[in-house]
Motif scaffolding. Sequence first.
Motif, PDB file in Angstrom:
ATOM      1  N   ILE A  62      74.748  50.157 -22.565  1.00 57.78           N
ATOM      2  CA  ILE A  62      74.334  50.522 -23.930  1.00 57.78           C
ATOM      3  C   ILE A  62      75.129  51.740 -24.402  1.00 57.78           C
ATOM      4  CG2 ILE A  62      72.419  51.356 -25.367  1.00 57.78           C
ATOM      5  CD1 ILE A  62      70.500  50.071 -23.308  1.00 57.78           C
ATOM      6  N   SER A  90      68.698  50.536 -20.018  1.00 56.74           N
ATOM      7  CA  SER A  90      70.093  50.851 -19.668  1.00 56.74           C
ATOM      8  C   SER A  90      70.357  50.713 -18.169  1.00 56.74           C
ATOM      9  CB  SER A  90      70.450  52.268 -20.124  1.00 56.74           C
ATOM     10  OG  SER A  90      69.798  53.245 -19.330  1.00 56.74           O
ATOM     11  N   THR A 101      76.320  48.570 -16.558  1.00 53.22           N
ATOM     12  CA  THR A 101      75.012  49.152 -16.895  1.00 53.22           C
ATOM     13  C   THR A 101      75.213  50.608 -17.318  1.00 53.22           C
ATOM     14  OG1 THR A 101      74.599  49.891 -14.628  1.00 53.22           O
ATOM     15  CG2 THR A 101      73.783  47.703 -15.229  1.00 53.22           C
ATOM     16  N   ILE A 144      73.744  54.126 -19.977  1.00 51.47           N
ATOM     17  CA  ILE A 144      73.656  54.521 -21.384  1.00 51.47           C
ATOM     18  C   ILE A 144      74.762  55.536 -21.671  1.00 51.47           C
ATOM     19  CG2 ILE A 144      71.937  56.346 -20.904  1.00 51.47           C
ATOM     20  CD1 ILE A 144      70.659  55.532 -23.634  1.00 51.47           C
TER      21      ILE A 144
END
Length: 258
Positions: free
Chosen positions: A121, A116, A247, A249
């Motif tokens: 993600i 991540s 980028t 998570i």
Amino acid sequence: MNKNQIRLAVAGINGRMGKNILKILNTQIRKNVLLNGAIETKSSLKKRNKIFYKSNFLKIKSNLIDIIDYFDILIDFTNPKSTIEHLHICKSYNKKIVIGTTGFSIQQKLIIEKISKNIAIILSSNFSLGINILLKILENITEIFCKNKLENKIDIDIIEKHHKNKIDTPSGTALSLKNVIIQIYKKYNFMKEVKCHSIRAADLYGEHNVLFSFFGEQIELIHKVSNRHSFAEGSIKAAIWLYTKKTGIYTMNHVLEI
């Protein structure tokens, strides 16, 4: 192709979730979203190697590399091993990924977290609006118990029901519910056992019940689904939201702003 169009690919297009995602994309008008790729296992391709999408036939591939130039975001509801393989490919080619797969090991979760830092993600055990609202309610109610020093006087049980072919037990959603409770308790320096009970039967879509039992009273929080539409709809919404991220998570809490 419209440069603002979000190109999606679905891993496991012949699976339960894949079919529901395809149905939504076929029946709902989304000018900014295009299903542009699909992958399946080789054994599944023997039965079906094309899908009908928007009056056209879209060929299914068995290898993500074969469609790597045709999508921006991959939606993956497969299995831990396949998802991790797809994740490494997405990292190499700078593709975003929405992960609905559950049952990851601790090591696999660390891999997801590490990757991540390179790509965006979304990782969620449940993409429905209802369950994510329940997670927020659960956070609030547990906080109330702790503030009123009831944490040691309450028994907490999570009962989850799914179809008999579901592999991971307890479900990823049950573990998410449990983790919310445990994290609140940790804030108050208290350790609490939260018991999970799993039922695997017939073709149940999914039910989660959180039961707080204390002297003379019970509080019960229940979430049920009658089909997989809400999960599929949520994963598409997540993919659209993820499109602008570089980028990191994220979870459905970020997507739904709960």
